[in-house]
Design an enzyme around this catalytic site. Sequence first.
Site: not given
Length: 251
Positions: A10, A52, A112
């Site tokens: 991750h 992020h 993502e």
Amino acid sequence: MIEIPHIVAHRGASIEAPENTIAAFRVAGARQAKWIECDVTLSADNQCVLIHDDTLERTTNGTGPIHKQPLSVLRELDAGSWFSDIYKGERIPTLSDTLETLFFMDMGANLEIKPSGCDPVRLCQEVAKELDRAKKLPILLSSFDDSAVAEIRRLLPGMPCGWLLETLPDNWHDGYTQLGASALHIDHKALDAEKAAEIVAANVPLVCYTVNDPARAKELFGWGVTSVITDDPAKMIAAIPRHPNPQGRNK
Ligand code: G3P
Ligand code: MG
């Protein structure tokens, strides 16, 4: 169908190195992770960068929204010191840097798409251009933004996309089919054995985030989960070197 490894790092090996940096991706590879997960958004001048949050404060020495700064400014920021002095001077990577690193490390990625204030359609267009140049890499796209998944499916019809969810809607199978998704990505806290069984019975690869406890990962694999996304790939791979349940493997 793309083979999703049973453990995905991750934001890289984000327990050991600053998240979403080349250093974290290299550590993930050194810990034998086959894939990383990472978050991509756009700079003010429409360059794909990995970070992020919507803003710079938490993971860099910059301030304000990412999408308001051009790449030339983002590239000067220190994206490592917040984590440890060892990583002082680590930069925000571009998607292009990342794909090159993955290529040389023989790794793949769950990429993502995080619009974070930028135009989602433009972000998809720029990601699609980059991926077109990196056709051989195993890449699975995903996004919480359904319109981004639909746009990527339109731009790159052959590209596998995960439908990224916090919770499972009752009519999940309809949404999954409409999006043309290839996997379902869900917060493991929203999953139970019954829901997992329903998804597995529909032959849908099931990816769970963010799982840092090997005992929980073993439980999820027992339910037929395909893959867990973890901050700590070293610990997870040491505890679970191979997928323990043939039902969950997607190959
Ligand atoms: O893609 C799985 C996971 O990364 C989604 O949540 O907030 O860590 O990007 P987040
Ligand atoms: Mg993410």
